[in-house]
Motif scaffolding. Structure first.
Motif, PDB file in Angstrom:
ATOM      1  N   ILE A   1       0.876  -0.981   0.013  1.00 18.39           N
ATOM      2  CA  ILE A   1      -0.078   0.151  -0.142  1.00 18.39           C
ATOM      3  C   ILE A   1       0.672   1.382   0.051  1.00 18.39           C
ATOM      4  CG2 ILE A   1      -2.077  -0.932   1.232  1.00 18.39           C
ATOM      5  CD1 ILE A   1      -0.712   0.047   3.920  1.00 18.39           C
ATOM      6  N   PRO A   2       0.283   2.500  -0.297  1.00 19.66           N
ATOM      7  CA  PRO A   2       1.110   3.688  -0.205  1.00 19.66           C
ATOM      8  C   PRO A   2       1.842   3.917   1.146  1.00 19.66           C
ATOM      9  CG  PRO A   2      -0.970   4.230  -1.442  1.00 19.66           C
ATOM     10  CD  PRO A   2      -1.123   2.600  -0.786  1.00 19.66           C
ATOM     11  N   THR A   3       3.019   3.963   1.191  1.00 21.16           N
ATOM     12  CA  THR A   3       3.893   3.883   2.454  1.00 21.16           C
ATOM     13  C   THR A   3       4.770   5.123   2.693  1.00 21.16           C
ATOM     14  OG1 THR A   3       3.449   1.492   2.607  1.00 21.16           O
ATOM     15  CG2 THR A   3       5.060   2.486   4.039  1.00 21.16           C
ATOM     16  N   THR A   4       4.674   6.068   3.457  1.00 17.37           N
ATOM     17  CA  THR A   4       5.549   6.988   3.590  1.00 17.37           C
ATOM     18  C   THR A   4       6.603   6.835   4.854  1.00 17.37           C
ATOM     19  OG1 THR A   4       3.671   8.174   4.905  1.00 17.37           O
ATOM     20  CG2 THR A   4       4.403   8.801   2.680  1.00 17.37           C
ATOM     21  N   LEU A   5       7.791   7.510   4.592  1.00 18.95           N
ATOM     22  CA  LEU A   5       8.854   7.396   5.689  1.00 18.95           C
ATOM     23  C   LEU A   5       8.819   8.669   6.536  1.00 18.95           C
ATOM     24  CD1 LEU A   5      11.682   5.657   3.628  1.00 18.95           C
ATOM     25  CD2 LEU A   5      10.006   4.387   5.081  1.00 18.95           C
ATOM     26  N   ASN A   6       9.275   8.269   7.587  1.00 19.73           N
ATOM     27  CA  ASN A   6       9.138   9.453   8.614  1.00 19.73           C
ATOM     28  C   ASN A   6      10.733  10.027   8.436  1.00 19.73           C
ATOM     29  OD1 ASN A   6       8.028  10.721  10.686  1.00 19.73           O
ATOM     30  ND2 ASN A   6       9.244   9.955  12.157  1.00 19.73           N
ATOM     31  N   VAL A   7      11.134  10.994   9.425  1.00 18.79           N
ATOM     32  CA  VAL A   7      12.482  11.540   9.405  1.00 18.79           C
ATOM     33  C   VAL A   7      13.625  10.500   9.563  1.00 18.79           C
ATOM     34  CG1 VAL A   7      11.400  13.781  10.192  1.00 18.79           C
ATOM     35  CG2 VAL A   7      12.130  12.067  11.927  1.00 18.79           C
ATOM     36  N   ILE A   8      14.708  11.174   9.156  1.00 19.55           N
ATOM     37  CA  ILE A   8      15.947  10.405   9.437  1.00 19.55           C
ATOM     38  C   ILE A   8      16.998  11.263  10.346  1.00 19.55           C
ATOM     39  CG2 ILE A   8      16.065   8.937   7.435  1.00 19.55           C
ATOM     40  CD1 ILE A   8      17.755  10.906   5.834  1.00 19.55           C
ATOM     41  N   GLY A   9      18.233  11.115  10.433  1.00 19.00           N
ATOM     42  CA  GLY A   9      19.134  11.871  11.406  1.00 19.00           C
ATOM     43  C   GLY A   9      20.248  12.600  10.773  1.00 19.00           C
ATOM     44  N   GLU A  10      19.976  12.821   9.321  1.00 17.91           N
ATOM     45  CA  GLU A  10      20.968  13.471   8.484  1.00 17.91           C
ATOM     46  C   GLU A  10      20.106  14.570   7.477  1.00 17.91           C
ATOM     47  OE1 GLU A  10      23.200  15.162   7.483  1.00 17.91           O
ATOM     48  OE2 GLU A  10      24.909  13.832   7.663  1.00 17.91           O
ATOM     49  N   ASP A  11      20.819  15.466   7.158  1.00 15.86           N
ATOM     50  CA  ASP A  11      20.066  16.449   5.937  1.00 15.86           C
ATOM     51  C   ASP A  11      20.547  15.775   4.648  1.00 15.86           C
ATOM     52  OD1 ASP A  11      19.680  18.639   4.069  1.00 15.86           O
ATOM     53  OD2 ASP A  11      20.710  19.851   5.311  1.00 15.86           O
TER      54      ASP A  11
ATOM     55  N   GLY B   1      27.840  16.901   9.022  1.00 15.75           N
ATOM     56  CA  GLY B   1      29.410  16.694   9.513  1.00 15.75           C
ATOM     57  C   GLY B   1      29.383  16.120  10.810  1.00 15.75           C
ATOM     58  N   PHE B   2      28.259  15.289  10.980  1.00 17.37           N
ATOM     59  CA  PHE B   2      28.401  14.405  12.320  1.00 17.37           C
ATOM     60  C   PHE B   2      29.472  13.437  12.198  1.00 17.37           C
ATOM     61  CE2 PHE B   2      23.520  15.022  12.058  1.00 17.37           C
ATOM     62  CZ  PHE B   2      23.454  16.044  13.019  1.00 17.37           C
ATOM     63  N   PRO B   3      30.073  13.250  13.422  1.00 17.54           N
ATOM     64  CA  PRO B   3      31.204  12.446  13.252  1.00 17.54           C
ATOM     65  C   PRO B   3      31.055  10.862  13.044  1.00 17.54           C
ATOM     66  CG  PRO B   3      30.595  12.894  15.503  1.00 17.54           C
ATOM     67  CD  PRO B   3      29.854  13.564  14.684  1.00 17.54           C
ATOM     68  N   GLY B   4      32.447  10.420  12.587  1.00 17.50           N
ATOM     69  CA  GLY B   4      32.218   8.734  12.055  1.00 17.50           C
ATOM     70  C   GLY B   4      31.547   8.672  10.903  1.00 17.50           C
ATOM     71  N   ASP B   5      30.851   7.219  11.037  1.00 19.85           N
ATOM     72  CA  ASP B   5      30.217   6.951  10.089  1.00 19.85           C
ATOM     73  C   ASP B   5      28.706   7.467  10.146  1.00 19.85           C
ATOM     74  OD1 ASP B   5      32.280   5.736   9.104  1.00 19.85           O
ATOM     75  OD2 ASP B   5      31.978   3.863  10.225  1.00 19.85           O
TER      76      ASP B   5
ATOM     77  N   CYS C   1      15.671  15.374  11.503  1.00 19.13           N
ATOM     78  CA  CYS C   1      14.859  15.371  12.964  1.00 19.13           C
ATOM     79  C   CYS C   1      15.974  15.681  13.838  1.00 19.13           C
ATOM     80  CB  CYS C   1      13.984  14.182  13.434  1.00 19.13           C
ATOM     81  SG  CYS C   1      13.642  14.204  14.859  1.00 19.13           S
ATOM     82  N   VAL C   2      16.069  16.752  14.429  1.00 21.16           N
ATOM     83  CA  VAL C   2      17.165  17.224  15.550  1.00 21.16           C
ATOM     84  C   VAL C   2      17.306  16.066  16.749  1.00 21.16           C
ATOM     85  CG1 VAL C   2      17.702  18.812  17.249  1.00 21.16           C
ATOM     86  CG2 VAL C   2      17.278  19.713  15.149  1.00 21.16           C
ATOM     87  N   VAL C   3      16.237  15.591  17.171  1.00 18.34           N
ATOM     88  CA  VAL C   3      15.974  14.987  18.260  1.00 18.34           C
ATOM     89  C   VAL C   3      16.733  13.539  17.978  1.00 18.34           C
ATOM     90  CG1 VAL C   3      14.391  13.779  20.024  1.00 18.34           C
ATOM     91  CG2 VAL C   3      14.016  16.067  19.267  1.00 18.34           C
ATOM     92  N   LEU C   4      16.337  13.020  16.944  1.00 22.24           N
ATOM     93  CA  LEU C   4      16.967  11.608  16.311  1.00 22.24           C
ATOM     94  C   LEU C   4      18.538  11.756  15.746  1.00 22.24           C
ATOM     95  CD1 LEU C   4      13.799  10.211  14.749  1.00 22.24           C
ATOM     96  CD2 LEU C   4      14.610  10.053  17.109  1.00 22.24           C
ATOM     97  N   SER C   5      18.828  13.131  15.773  1.00 20.42           N
ATOM     98  CA  SER C   5      20.345  12.906  15.113  1.00 20.42           C
ATOM     99  C   SER C   5      21.132  13.332  16.434  1.00 20.42           C
ATOM    100  CB  SER C   5      20.315  14.178  14.041  1.00 20.42           C
ATOM    101  OG  SER C   5      20.290  15.507  14.796  1.00 20.42           O
TER     102      SER C   5
ATOM    103  N   LEU D   1      28.363  17.894  17.632  1.00 19.91           N
ATOM    104  CA  LEU D   1      28.842  18.978  17.136  1.00 19.91           C
ATOM    105  C   LEU D   1      29.574  20.188  18.399  1.00 19.91           C
ATOM    106  CD1 LEU D   1      26.395  19.563  14.310  1.00 19.91           C
ATOM    107  CD2 LEU D   1      28.566  18.287  14.075  1.00 19.91           C
ATOM    108  N   GLY D   2      29.161  19.769  19.484  1.00 19.89           N
ATOM    109  CA  GLY D   2      29.761  20.673  20.764  1.00 19.89           C
ATOM    110  C   GLY D   2      28.473  21.686  20.895  1.00 19.89           C
ATOM    111  N   LEU D   3      27.207  21.629  20.478  1.00 19.04           N
ATOM    112  CA  LEU D   3      26.143  22.568  20.616  1.00 19.04           C
ATOM    113  C   LEU D   3      25.740  22.178  22.242  1.00 19.04           C
ATOM    114  CD1 LEU D   3      24.443  22.469  17.166  1.00 19.04           C
ATOM    115  CD2 LEU D   3      25.783  24.260  18.218  1.00 19.04           C
TER     116      LEU D   3
END
Ligand code: F3S
Length: 406
Positions: free
Chosen positions: A74-84, A90-94, A355-359, A364-366
């Motif tokens: 069926i039509p299925t949408t995805l929620n947010v991820i933790g990257e732009d 520029g989040f660290p590592g992988d 999504c900020v909360v999930l990233s 980044l020192g914020l």
């Protein structure tokens, strides 16, 4: 639970392991909640795509699932991820590579890669009475309350299982008799703007927990953004999946119709209670901030227009990181209309899918956040270690420019 022949064949593995496992999840859920049957659904919204929730094992699991050839029905949408997805943060590592691999794997299952918590702004808009299986608390409460579609509070796995089978167990908010209001909050104070609705939602959510609230006494018809942020606050400070506003939401033309046969208590909410809602969301200790984040739930086009107008011909303070969050559809329209350029000229960044909360902004020192989001103000202090100031978009933009919360 009664299953049709076709559902039995899915459960027996005739359509492969992914569908069989999905049916096992749905049948187990149905048995827990005493559902008499499964019902066909019109759409699914799958959440929980963050690397935080998947980890590496979860990422490899969904990649294997996609490689098996499984596809949503069926039509299925995805929620947010933790990257732009327009440009790595520029989040660290992988982090970025792994986060994008998770998103891609879900797309390979046939989901739309719109990655947003407001799919109903993007044309994926359920209709009155339609049965759906959506995850993401802010989206669930909006489609149940404002659109009068019918979904339970699905988690990532149950929404995916529903998408792969086109079915969900028939219980809870799918049944009309379970959708009547259980407690009434009568509002005696004026509400002005999204921030007031967020504070009201936080106040009520903390107290109502899982009950269905009916709101009466609202003098002006709320905007869609006010309803979105009200619901997001109710669903985070409480676990609300459905609310009614008398004379506003479709299942509440009157208080009596909203409550059905339920007896209900009425609680009055005035200025003092609204102020308590604001206090609940403010965990910052002094005026100093280094991070302003707007767009949780993701910004509408109208909100981006408002932000562009507020920040036009100004400059973000060099000590501040300003992020504004939306999705591919609204960001594309806002680019055409010049809003993104105006915000970027001022030194802000408009992200896509994030999504900020999930990233991991804390990596980044914020350290100190200001936001217009009641949901972010609820989760960021614990989830990201960011003490948070909560207020209007105007306050947030002023803070971004001056470097201080006022
Ligand atoms: Fe959306 Fe993430 Fe906020 S899912 S509502 S941007 S916490």
């Amino acid at each position: 639970m009664k299953l049709s022949d076709y559902e039995k064949s899915m459960l027996d593995g005739k359509e492969g392991d992914a569908v069989r496992m999905s049916m096992e999840i749905l049948v187990a859920l149905g048995e827990i909640y005493d559902a008499e049957k499964l019902i066909e659904i019109n759409s699914a919204h799958v959440a929980g795509l963050s690397l935080k929730s998947h980890g590496i094992a979860g990422m490899e699991w969904v990649e294997d699932l996609a490689r098996s050839g499984a596809k949503v029905k069926i039509p299925t949408t995805l929620n947010v991820i933790g990257e732009d997805r327009t440009k790595h943060i520029g989040f660290p590592g992988d982090w970025s590579e792994h986060q994008l691999r998770i998103g891609k794997a879900y797309e390979n299952l046939g989901c739309f890669g719109t990655s947003s918590c407001v799919p109903y702004y993007l044309g994926f808009t359920p209709r009155f009475g339609q049965h759906i299986a959506w995850a993401e608390s802010s989206a669930i409460v909006y489609v149940n309350s404002v659109l009068a579609a019918r979904t339970n509070r699905e988690g990532g796995p149950s929404a995916l299982a529903a998408a792969l089978t086109g079915r969900t167990p028939y219980y809870g908010l799918h049944i009309k008799n379970n959708r009547y209001g259980q407690i009434c909050y009568h509002i005696t104070t004026d509400l002005s703007g999204v921030a007031d609705y967020g504070a009201l939602g936080a106040y009520i959510g903390k107290r109502v927990k899982t009950l269905i609230p009916i709101i009466s006494g609202i003098k002006r018809t709320p905007t869609k953004e006010e309803l979105v942020y009200f619901g997001a606050a109710l669903a985070s400070s409480g676990s609300v999946a459905l609310y009614h506003i008398v004379g506003v939401t479709p299942e509440a033309p009157t208080l009596e119709i909203a409550a059905g046969l339920n007896n209900y208590e009425t609680i009055t909410i005035g200025k003092k209670e609204l102020e308590q809602g604001y206090s609940q969301l403010n965990s910052g200790q002094d005026n100093a901030i280094d991070f302003v984040a707007i767009g949780c739930p993701h910004c509408s086009l109208e909100q981006l227009a408002e932000i562009a107008e507020l920040i036009k011909n100004k400059k973000v303070s060099p000590n501040i990181t300003l992020w504004i969050h939306t999705n591919v559809v609204i960001r594309t329209l806002a680019t055409q209309l010049g809003y993104i350029q105006t915000i970027e000229n001022a030194g802000g960044r408009v992200t896509q899918d994030l999504c900020v909360v999930l990233s991991i902004p804390e990596s980044l020192g914020l350290k100190r956040l200001a936001t217009n989001s009641p949901k972010m103000a609820f989760y960021a202090p614990g989830g990201n270690g960011l003490p948070t100031f909560y207020g209007s978009v105007k306050q947030c933009i002023n803070a971004a420019v001056s470097g201080l919360w006022q």
